[in-house]
Design a protein around this motif. Sequence first.
Motif, short mmCIF file in Angstrom:
data_model
loop_
_atom_site.label_atom_id
_atom_site.label_comp_id
_atom_site.label_asym_id
_atom_site.label_seq_id
_atom_site.Cartn_x
_atom_site.Cartn_y
_atom_site.Cartn_z
N ARG A 84 43.50 16.30 10.32
CA ARG A 84 43.33 15.17 9.06
C ARG A 84 43.53 15.72 7.95
O ARG A 84 43.80 15.23 6.83
CB ARG A 84 41.73 14.58 9.30
CG ARG A 84 41.62 13.79 10.29
CD ARG A 84 40.29 13.11 10.46
NE ARG A 84 40.16 11.99 11.39
CZ ARG A 84 39.02 11.55 11.52
NH1 ARG A 84 37.76 11.79 10.77
NH2 ARG A 84 38.86 10.45 12.43
N ARG A 95 43.80 9.97 11.95
CA ARG A 95 42.89 9.33 11.26
C ARG A 95 42.86 7.83 11.54
O ARG A 95 43.71 6.96 12.02
CB ARG A 95 43.75 9.27 9.76
CG ARG A 95 43.94 10.55 9.15
CD ARG A 95 44.34 10.37 7.89
NE ARG A 95 44.67 11.84 7.41
CZ ARG A 95 45.77 12.45 7.16
NH1 ARG A 95 46.74 11.77 7.51
NH2 ARG A 95 45.94 13.54 6.69
N GLY A 96 41.78 7.44 11.88
CA GLY A 96 41.20 5.95 12.03
C GLY A 96 41.60 5.43 13.44
O GLY A 96 41.36 4.17 13.68
N THR A 97 41.90 6.33 14.33
CA THR A 97 41.85 5.94 15.79
C THR A 97 40.23 5.85 16.26
O THR A 97 39.51 6.88 16.11
CB THR A 97 42.73 6.53 16.73
OG1 THR A 97 42.47 7.68 16.68
CG2 THR A 97 44.21 6.48 16.07
N GLN A 98 40.07 5.07 17.14
CA GLN A 98 38.69 4.94 17.89
C GLN A 98 38.42 6.26 18.60
O GLN A 98 37.34 7.00 18.43
CB GLN A 98 38.51 3.94 18.82
CG GLN A 98 36.96 4.03 19.50
CD GLN A 98 36.98 2.61 20.28
OE1 GLN A 98 37.73 1.99 20.56
NE2 GLN A 98 35.84 2.32 20.67
N THR A 100 39.47 9.56 18.11
CA THR A 100 39.17 10.60 17.03
C THR A 100 37.98 10.17 16.36
O THR A 100 37.48 11.25 15.88
CB THR A 100 40.47 10.86 16.22
OG1 THR A 100 40.80 9.53 15.65
CG2 THR A 100 41.76 11.20 17.16
N THR A 101 37.92 9.12 15.85
CA THR A 101 36.66 8.96 15.14
C THR A 101 35.40 9.13 15.79
O THR A 101 34.48 9.63 15.21
CB THR A 101 36.68 7.19 14.58
OG1 THR A 101 37.85 7.13 13.78
CG2 THR A 101 35.62 6.85 13.64
N GLU A 102 35.12 8.89 17.09
CA GLU A 102 34.20 8.97 17.89
C GLU A 102 33.96 10.51 18.08
O GLU A 102 32.65 10.98 18.04
CB GLU A 102 34.25 8.16 19.34
CG GLU A 102 34.10 6.77 19.24
CD GLU A 102 34.36 6.13 20.65
OE1 GLU A 102 34.90 6.79 21.63
OE2 GLU A 102 34.31 4.94 20.40
N VAL A 104 34.80 12.92 16.21
CA VAL A 104 34.27 13.49 14.71
C VAL A 104 32.91 12.95 14.43
O VAL A 104 31.75 13.72 14.19
CB VAL A 104 35.17 13.06 13.66
CG1 VAL A 104 34.33 13.44 12.29
CG2 VAL A 104 36.48 13.82 13.85
N ALA A 105 32.45 11.77 14.91
CA ALA A 105 31.18 11.33 14.59
C ALA A 105 30.17 12.10 15.56
O ALA A 105 29.06 12.27 15.10
CB ALA A 105 31.08 9.97 14.99
N ARG A 108 29.52 15.48 14.06
CA ARG A 108 28.76 15.18 12.64
C ARG A 108 27.10 14.93 13.22
O ARG A 108 26.24 15.36 12.48
CB ARG A 108 29.25 14.04 11.97
CG ARG A 108 30.62 14.30 11.44
CD ARG A 108 30.57 15.31 10.44
NE ARG A 108 31.74 15.44 9.66
CZ ARG A 108 32.36 16.38 9.40
NH1 ARG A 108 31.92 17.56 9.81
NH2 ARG A 108 33.70 16.58 8.75
#
Length: 119
Positions: A84, A95-98, A100-102, A104-105, A108
């Motif tokens: 990113r 960026r912004g795909t489900q 990849t977002t999951e 990273v979440a 975190r």
Amino acid sequence: MQGRALALIALIAGTPALAQQAPAGLAAVNDYPTDARAEYVFSCMAVNGQTSDALERCSCSVDTVASILPYDRYVTAETVLRMRQTSGERAALFRGTQPTTEAVADLRRAQAEAEMLCF
């Protein structure tokens, strides 16, 4: 050696029943390699100070993250975060795909838990 092979096959095949046949000690072993742990601790200490207290807290942090997040999921999230930071079309895939977002979440959330327990 045979237990490791069985666990690896179970992991690849995604077969929980096969993974349960692996030796109990193997399941309890943390799968984060030493160099990954060291990199995490060095990065953490760079942000939190180069003190023995920071070393202890950062070591606790990586242990906590490792207890929550499997290593392959950690690698995925770290890769996404690094990608990113780049530019171009290839970086846009991260960026912004489900998925990849999951990923990273999940990282975190594990880091937030580590922050609460260790700092």
